[in-house]
Design a protein around this motif. Structure first.
Motif, PDB file in Angstrom:
ATOM      1  N   ASN A  24       3.786  -0.102 -19.378  1.00  0.00           N
ATOM      2  CA  ASN A  24       4.612   0.271 -18.634  1.00  0.00           C
ATOM      3  C   ASN A  24       4.667   1.785 -18.431  1.00  0.00           C
ATOM      4  OD1 ASN A  24       5.374  -2.112 -17.720  1.00  0.00           O
ATOM      5  ND2 ASN A  24       6.657  -2.387 -19.474  1.00  0.00           N
ATOM      6  N   SER A  25       3.578   2.615 -18.588  1.00  0.00           N
ATOM      7  CA  SER A  25       3.456   4.183 -18.663  1.00  0.00           C
ATOM      8  C   SER A  25       3.239   4.602 -17.405  1.00  0.00           C
ATOM      9  CB  SER A  25       2.366   4.486 -19.777  1.00  0.00           C
ATOM     10  OG  SER A  25       1.206   4.111 -19.387  1.00  0.00           O
ATOM     11  N   ASP A  29       4.636   5.433  -8.089  1.00  0.00           N
ATOM     12  CA  ASP A  29       3.591   6.353  -7.229  1.00  0.00           C
ATOM     13  C   ASP A  29       2.076   5.841  -7.935  1.00  0.00           C
ATOM     14  OD1 ASP A  29       5.329   6.907  -5.191  1.00  0.00           O
ATOM     15  OD2 ASP A  29       5.888   8.702  -6.495  1.00  0.00           O
ATOM     16  N   GLN A  30       2.061   6.036  -9.235  1.00  0.00           N
ATOM     17  CA  GLN A  30       0.954   5.982 -10.069  1.00  0.00           C
ATOM     18  C   GLN A  30       0.423   4.264  -9.907  1.00  0.00           C
ATOM     19  OE1 GLN A  30       2.369   7.686 -13.672  1.00  0.00           O
ATOM     20  NE2 GLN A  30       0.746   9.448 -13.568  1.00  0.00           N
ATOM     21  N   LEU A  31       1.380   3.524 -10.198  1.00  0.00           N
ATOM     22  CA  LEU A  31       0.926   2.281 -10.165  1.00  0.00           C
ATOM     23  C   LEU A  31       0.342   1.756  -8.896  1.00  0.00           C
ATOM     24  CD1 LEU A  31       1.629  -0.570 -11.368  1.00  0.00           C
ATOM     25  CD2 LEU A  31       3.665  -0.630 -10.240  1.00  0.00           C
ATOM     26  N   THR A  32       0.859   2.155  -7.830  1.00  0.00           N
ATOM     27  CA  THR A  32      -0.040   1.810  -6.527  1.00  0.00           C
ATOM     28  C   THR A  32      -1.343   2.456  -6.399  1.00  0.00           C
ATOM     29  OG1 THR A  32       2.175   1.763  -5.184  1.00  0.00           O
ATOM     30  CG2 THR A  32       0.208   1.944  -3.982  1.00  0.00           C
ATOM     31  N   GLU A  33      -1.384   3.582  -6.769  1.00  0.00           N
ATOM     32  CA  GLU A  33      -2.660   4.281  -6.811  1.00  0.00           C
ATOM     33  C   GLU A  33      -3.770   3.515  -7.827  1.00  0.00           C
ATOM     34  OE1 GLU A  33      -4.164   8.409  -8.550  1.00  0.00           O
ATOM     35  OE2 GLU A  33      -2.740   8.506  -6.963  1.00  0.00           O
ATOM     36  N   LYS A  34      -3.265   3.221  -8.986  1.00  0.00           N
ATOM     37  CA  LYS A  34      -3.930   2.636 -10.035  1.00  0.00           C
ATOM     38  C   LYS A  34      -4.327   1.202  -9.749  1.00  0.00           C
ATOM     39  CE  LYS A  34      -4.163   5.769 -13.325  1.00  0.00           C
ATOM     40  NZ  LYS A  34      -5.390   6.229 -14.037  1.00  0.00           N
TER      41      LYS A  34
END
Length: 64
Positions: A24-25, A29-34
């Motif tokens: 959960n790091s 915004d990063q989640l969508t990109e990753k």
């Protein structure tokens, strides 16, 4: 995605993304990109596996 990416590099990157998801790091915004990048990596690996399998099958048929 990098043009000279190898299967091993793609798998390593996928493992890193999975670890980040489990920890959960990532912010939203990063989640969508990753996740989008992970989808590209999965497609790359799947295509690479299919291509390798086809090449091996052709080689085996040549030996018959």
């Amino acid at each position: 995605m990098e043009k000279k990416l190898t299967y091993t590099q793609a798998m390593t990157q996928l493992q890193e993304i999975v670890e980040q998801l489990e920890d959960n790091s990532l912010d939203i915004d990063q989640l969508t990109e990753k996740v989008k990048y992970a989808q590209e990596l999965i497609k790359f690996c799947r295509d690479r596996l299919y291509k390798t399998d086809e090449e091996i099958q052709k080689l085996l048929k040549l030996d018959e």
